[in-house]
Scaffold this motif. Sequence first.
Motif, short mmCIF file in Angstrom:
data_model
loop_
_atom_site.label_atom_id
_atom_site.label_comp_id
_atom_site.label_asym_id
_atom_site.label_seq_id
_atom_site.Cartn_x
_atom_site.Cartn_y
_atom_site.Cartn_z
N PHE A 1 0.96 -1.12 0.12
CA PHE A 1 0.02 0.04 0.05
C PHE A 1 0.83 1.32 0.11
CE2 PHE A 1 -2.51 -3.31 1.95
CZ PHE A 1 -3.70 -3.35 1.45
N PRO A 2 0.51 2.34 -0.66
CA PRO A 2 1.29 3.58 -0.67
C PRO A 2 1.13 4.18 0.80
CG PRO A 2 -0.71 3.96 -1.80
CD PRO A 2 -0.72 2.38 -1.49
N MET B 1 7.71 6.20 2.56
CA MET B 1 7.71 4.73 2.68
C MET B 1 5.94 4.33 2.50
SD MET B 1 10.07 3.32 2.90
CE MET B 1 11.95 3.96 2.71
N GLY B 2 5.80 3.23 2.04
CA GLY B 2 4.51 2.56 1.83
C GLY B 2 4.44 1.72 3.07
N LEU B 3 3.58 0.77 2.96
CA LEU B 3 3.10 -0.31 4.00
C LEU B 3 2.96 -1.34 3.16
CD1 LEU B 3 0.34 1.91 5.86
CD2 LEU B 3 2.85 1.52 6.58
N VAL C 1 -4.20 -10.00 10.55
CA VAL C 1 -3.15 -9.33 9.49
C VAL C 1 -2.05 -8.60 10.19
CG1 VAL C 1 -4.85 -7.11 9.86
CG2 VAL C 1 -3.55 -7.65 7.67
N PHE C 2 -1.08 -8.68 9.59
CA PHE C 2 0.12 -8.13 10.06
C PHE C 2 0.78 -7.07 9.16
CE2 PHE C 2 -0.29 -12.45 11.18
CZ PHE C 2 -0.11 -12.43 12.90
N VAL C 3 0.92 -5.81 9.69
CA VAL C 3 1.23 -4.68 8.90
C VAL C 3 2.51 -3.92 9.29
CG1 VAL C 3 0.30 -2.40 8.04
CG2 VAL C 3 -1.44 -4.01 8.56
N TYR C 4 3.46 -3.80 8.32
CA TYR C 4 4.69 -3.12 8.63
C TYR C 4 4.98 -2.14 7.67
CZ TYR C 4 5.11 -7.57 11.09
OH TYR C 4 5.04 -8.79 11.91
N VAL C 5 5.76 -1.27 7.98
CA VAL C 5 6.38 -0.26 7.13
C VAL C 5 7.15 -1.06 6.02
CG1 VAL C 5 7.87 1.66 6.79
CG2 VAL C 5 6.43 1.55 8.77
#
Length: 116
Positions: free
Chosen positions: A21-22, A29-31, A40-44
């Motif tokens: 993701f933008p 930096m996107g994601l 769900v696991f989200v990171y930079v």
Amino acid sequence: MADERILCHLHDIPDGKARGFPGLPGGFMGLLAVRRGAAVFVYVNSCPHIGVPLEMMPDRFLDGAGRHILCAVHGASFRIEDGYCLSGPCLGDSLEAVPARVDPEGMIRIPADAGA
């Protein structure tokens, strides 16, 4: 969480897959988000070694077996569950985690400033 934004719907990420993701407008930096069932696991989207995006092709963040996040530039391997680097030049470092939650409607919500 206060001051949240919607990343996407959980079903927009196939189970066992990842999606990029933008970042925010004007952000560098996107994601990336990885789905495992209802989690769900989200990171930079930035390798801790030198800060490059992890993928060379859109949404190609996982190894062939879908067990780890990979840095396409250095070959570093990261655990999906906590972003910890298991091998590569940033061994022992971690990806920058982004707090995420799935709301009752199935929307993935993250802090409003994530990816700034």
